[in-house]
Design an enzyme around this catalytic site. Structure first.
Site, PDB file in Angstrom:
ATOM      1  N   LYS A   1       0.858  -1.311   0.053  1.00  0.00           N
ATOM      2  CA  LYS A   1      -0.067  -0.019  -0.088  1.00  0.00           C
ATOM      3  C   LYS A   1       0.891   1.301   0.094  1.00  0.00           C
ATOM      4  CE  LYS A   1      -4.150   1.943  -0.161  1.00  0.00           C
ATOM      5  NZ  LYS A   1      -4.923   1.936  -1.204  1.00  0.00           N
TER       6      LYS A   1
ATOM      7  N   ASP B   1      -5.868  -3.100  -1.812  1.00  0.00           N
ATOM      8  CA  ASP B   1      -7.366  -3.054  -2.033  1.00  0.00           C
ATOM      9  C   ASP B   1      -7.679  -3.921  -3.144  1.00  0.00           C
ATOM     10  OD1 ASP B   1      -5.513  -0.989  -2.972  1.00  0.00           O
ATOM     11  OD2 ASP B   1      -6.950   0.468  -3.032  1.00  0.00           O
TER      12      ASP B   1
END
Ligand SMILES: NC(=O)c1ccc[n+]([C@@H]2O[C@H](COP(=O)([O-])OP(=O)(O)OC[C@H]3O[C@@H](n4cnc5c(N)ncnc54)[C@H](O)[C@@H]3O)[C@@H](O)[C@H]2O)c1
Length: 354
Positions: A188, A221
């Site tokens: 991330k 995600d």
């Protein structure tokens, strides 16, 4: 014939229901292969122990556990004790204190089990998440100030070390090399430009030692969506402590049940005992009803035997698990069946190759 000493911590809730079934399977698999004998010592640590003694395990718990060949752990946590107390008082000190920096969590769709993903067959889902298990978001760094006041503040700091990332990523590459040679690194770094860029850089550097393994960096995600949309594209996934924790519940769900997902907390250097436990928790919603699925615990037993070098017995337990799910006659309610824990355990015993 090898002798091993196993520390057994059934813990809380359904841990107490699934551990005895798995111990019976472990012993029976040993009788079949004739290659080992397990000597167990059981420890009553967990939430009840906490309510009596004010701590989740004996103060010298790690010293007590250190000489064992492995630790067989049910689950920890119950509504009577806050979750951060129970988890941080038992499972985390063992994982962190014994440098069990690899949390090895396979997700495999078993024969006869229906995935909630439409059209997925056994073989479509077969990957391993290697979760960093000693630092990251669960390092425990931080604190609370101005407690109880309107200006109260909480700081929870994730801790990522070069050594900590490198060792877990290297393990994941080695594993991928023995499988389909594809490694996904969960990141991330777009939003967390300090820790996650270090993670990416280290993964990239280690990848030079493994030119035969394809490394793909995927944002967490997008990776969550990919678990659902294209699980067949995954072979080995390496992730931080929190990302790996979340991904492996998702992995269990797409494979049909939390009651099927095993895990090994591994110290690869074997300096300390490793610990084997299901991915699931103590399931207070079904605890005491005798309907918990013992398969995740039995599969964790197979991982323990594999770690101890008892590969044939581990394979026998996997055969038994696959026979039981394929037959579909002794399935617990989480898999749509009517069997209780004991009946499912008996079916696993009967399904062991002789
Ligand atoms: N490693 C661990 O010991 C561990 C892991 C996760 C949660 N916990 C703790 O467990 C407690 C309950 O947490 P939770 O409800 O979020 O997670 P959980 O994994 O205990 O339960 C989630 C859901 O899955 C079901 N389930 C889990 N295992 C099952 C099995 N073997 N057979 C059939 N159904 C099963 C439960 O009934 C529940 O509906 C909390 O105190 C939590 O902190 C501990």
């Amino acid at each position: 014939m090898r002798d091993y000493t196993i520390a057994v911590i059934p813990g809380d809730g359904i841990g107490n229901e699934v551990v005895p079934e798995a111990v019976r399977v472990l012993d029976a698999a040993g009788d079949v292969t004739g290659s080992y004998r397990l000597r167990y010592e059981q420890f009553p640590w967990g939430c009840e122990y906490y309510l009596r003694h004010g701590e989740m395990m004996a103060r010298d718990g790690l010293d007590i556990l250190r000489p064992f060949d492995a630790i067989f752990f049910g689950a920890v946590g119950f509504p009577t004790v806050p979750d951060h107390v129970s988890l941080r008082g038992l499972r985390l000190p063992i994982c962190q204190g014994f440098e069990q920096y690899v949390c090895y969590r396979p997700s495999v769709l078993l024969p006869g089990v229906r995935s909630p993903l439409a059209g997925k067959q056994p073989g479509d889902v077969d990957f391993v998440v290697v979760r960093e298990n000693t630092e990251g978001e669960y390092a425990g760094a931080g604190g609370r100030s101005h407690q109880g006041l309107p200006i109260e503040v909480a700081v929870q700091t994730a801790v990522f070390t070069r050594v900590g990332i490198e060792r877990v990523v290297r393990y994941a590459f080695q594993l991928a090399r023995r499988r389909r040679r594809k490694l996904v690194s969960a990141t991330k770094s777009n939003a967390q430009p300090h820790a996650m860029t270090l993670w990416d850089e280290v993964a990239e550097a280690v990848s030079r030692e493994f030119p035969d393994v394809a490394l793909e960096r995927v944002l967490i995600d997008a990776l969550a969506a990919r678990f659902v949309l294209a699980p067949e594209s995954l072979d080995v996934v390496v992730a931080s402590n929190l990302f790996g924790d979340i991904l492996t519940d998702l992995g269990a769900a797409i494979c049909g049940s939390m009651g099927l997902a095993p895990s090994g907390n591994i110290n690869p250097e074997r300096e300390y005992p490793s610990m084997f436990e299901p991915v699931h928790g103590s399931a207070p919603d079904i605890a005491g009803r005798g309907i918990a699925n013992p398969i995740a615990m039995c599969w964790s037993a197979a991982l323990m035997l594999e770690h101890l070098g008892q590969v044939a017995a581990a394979a026998d337990i996997m055969t038994a698990i696959e026979r039981v799910t394929a037959a579909g006659e002794a399935l617990t309610p989480d898999l749509g069946g009517k069997a209780g824990t004991a009946e499912a355990g008996a079916a696993l015993l009967a399904a062991l190759p002789h």
